[in-house]
Design a protein around this motif. Structure first.
Motif, PDB file in Angstrom:
ATOM      1  N   PHE A  75     -63.984  76.622 150.478  1.00 25.83           N
ATOM      2  CA  PHE A  75     -63.504  75.245 150.562  1.00 25.83           C
ATOM      3  C   PHE A  75     -64.349  74.423 151.533  1.00 25.83           C
ATOM      4  O   PHE A  75     -64.508  73.221 151.374  1.00 25.83           O
ATOM      5  N   GLU A  88     -59.651  83.610 149.313  1.00 24.98           N
ATOM      6  CA  GLU A  88     -59.392  82.203 149.061  1.00 24.98           C
ATOM      7  C   GLU A  88     -59.857  81.828 147.660  1.00 24.98           C
ATOM      8  O   GLU A  88     -60.571  82.597 147.002  1.00 24.98           O
ATOM      9  N   TYR A 144     -57.689  79.138 141.485  1.00 20.95           N
ATOM     10  CA  TYR A 144     -56.724  79.773 142.375  1.00 20.95           C
ATOM     11  C   TYR A 144     -56.156  81.005 141.680  1.00 20.95           C
ATOM     12  O   TYR A 144     -55.681  80.915 140.545  1.00 20.95           O
ATOM     13  N   HIS A 148     -53.054  82.568 146.304  1.00 22.99           N
ATOM     14  CA  HIS A 148     -53.894  81.478 146.803  1.00 22.99           C
ATOM     15  C   HIS A 148     -53.099  80.179 146.836  1.00 22.99           C
ATOM     16  O   HIS A 148     -52.239  79.931 145.989  1.00 22.99           O
ATOM     17  N   CYS A 150     -53.335  75.970 149.092  1.00 21.48           N
ATOM     18  CA  CYS A 150     -54.142  75.091 149.938  1.00 21.48           C
ATOM     19  C   CYS A 150     -53.214  74.340 150.870  1.00 21.48           C
ATOM     20  O   CYS A 150     -52.227  73.741 150.414  1.00 21.48           O
ATOM     21  N   ALA A 213     -51.366  69.026 149.119  1.00 21.03           N
ATOM     22  CA  ALA A 213     -51.448  70.480 149.276  1.00 21.03           C
ATOM     23  C   ALA A 213     -51.184  71.126 147.929  1.00 21.03           C
ATOM     24  O   ALA A 213     -50.752  70.474 146.976  1.00 21.03           O
ATOM     25  N   GLY A 250     -59.396  68.800 147.478  1.00 20.51           N
ATOM     26  CA  GLY A 250     -58.943  69.937 146.865  1.00 20.51           C
ATOM     27  C   GLY A 250     -57.698  69.775 146.127  1.00 20.51           C
ATOM     28  O   GLY A 250     -57.092  68.782 146.190  1.00 20.51           O
ATOM     29  N   LEU A 251     -57.637  70.763 145.456  1.00 21.47           N
ATOM     30  CA  LEU A 251     -56.382  70.839 144.961  1.00 21.47           C
ATOM     31  C   LEU A 251     -56.323  71.002 143.536  1.00 21.47           C
ATOM     32  O   LEU A 251     -55.540  70.624 142.953  1.00 21.47           O
TER      33      LEU A 251
END
Length: 251
Positions: A75, A88, A144, A148, A150, A213, A250-251
């Motif tokens: 990341f 991750e 993911y 996993h 975030c 998130a 992210g995400l």
């Protein structure tokens, strides 16, 4: 803090579903960093069917192809070693080099720009400014696996908008992994708003001001593609931020 303004947006047919809902918070604090786009309100819009099923498959296949121009990273943009792969999500990244995506998927890229314009106008940004917000500073394909997630964060405040496109099907391809937003700043113990995204849906949000998130994936693989847009005059062509700087879209 809350999302205190909600209004319907009419979207061009080429963007996806013809209607979206704009959610805006007018109470979000500002970012202290130089060039932060603090004048852009905290806001997000979900667009249904932004990508066709065929586009989802082709976009995923392009990124994971061994000859893809994307680089496997963490990341934070660091090289991905064998140990990190199990700890991750896997990130395939084009940082400061958006040209391969623009050439391979011109229709998708133009759709992203059109969506940016619609949302920007709804937030009161002028045409001259929006005309400059055409540089995809960061492009990522993120996978993911189970366990996993975030944590809460905001993206690079120098950018205007980030768009996340879901490339896998909730309930069939993966469990858990909810994308959540908060009007921010999200403090420890705060609860965010989970967004109900389906395969091919997209969510566009203000990069500097929307806390977001991903909850832990419980099974399967959750895949997304994100494109972070900023002014061309603020582009970092082929450059990464120093280690530890705030730039974790992210995400």
């Amino acid at each position: 803090m809350s999302w205190d303004i909600t209004r319907q947006l009419l979207l061009p047919a080429a963007v996806g579903n013809v209607q979206g809902t704009l959610h805006v918070s007018t109470t979000r604090t500002t970012q202290p960093l130089r060039d932060a786009q603090n004048h852009v309100p905290a806001a997000y819009v979900i667009v249904r069917d932004f990508l066709s099923t065929d586009e989802v498959h082709k976009l995923h296949a392009w990124f994971v192809d061994p000859v893809s121009p994307a680089t496997a990273t963490t990341f934070d943009g660091e090289p991905l070693d064998a140990a990190a792969k199990t700890m991750e999500p896997t990130v395939l990244q084009l940082y400061g080099q958006p040209e391969p995506l623009e050439r391979r998927f011109p229709s998708i890229f133009q759709r992203l720009l059109a969506l940016k314009d619609v949302v920007g106008r709804a937030l009161g940004l002028d045409e001259e400014e929006l005309d400059e917000v055409t540089y995809a500073q960061d492009v990522r394909h993120i996978t993911y696996h189970a366990k996993h997630g975030c944590p809460w964060h905001v993206d690079d405040p120098v950018s205007h908008f980030n768009t996340v496109m879901l490339l896998s099907k909730p309930g069939a391809d993966f469990g858990g992994g909810n994308f959540m937003v908060h009007a921010g700043p999200c403090l420890c113990g705060d609860e965010g708003r989970p967004l109900d995204l389906c395969l091919g849906d997209a969510v566009i949000y203000s990069a500097a001001k929307v806390d977001h998130a991903v909850s832990v994936v419980t099974c399967g693989e959750r895949r997304i593609c994100l494109v972070e847009l900023r002014r061309r005059s603020l582009a970092r062509c082929g450059q990464r931020l120093p280690r530890g700087a705030t730039d974790v879209p992210g995400l």
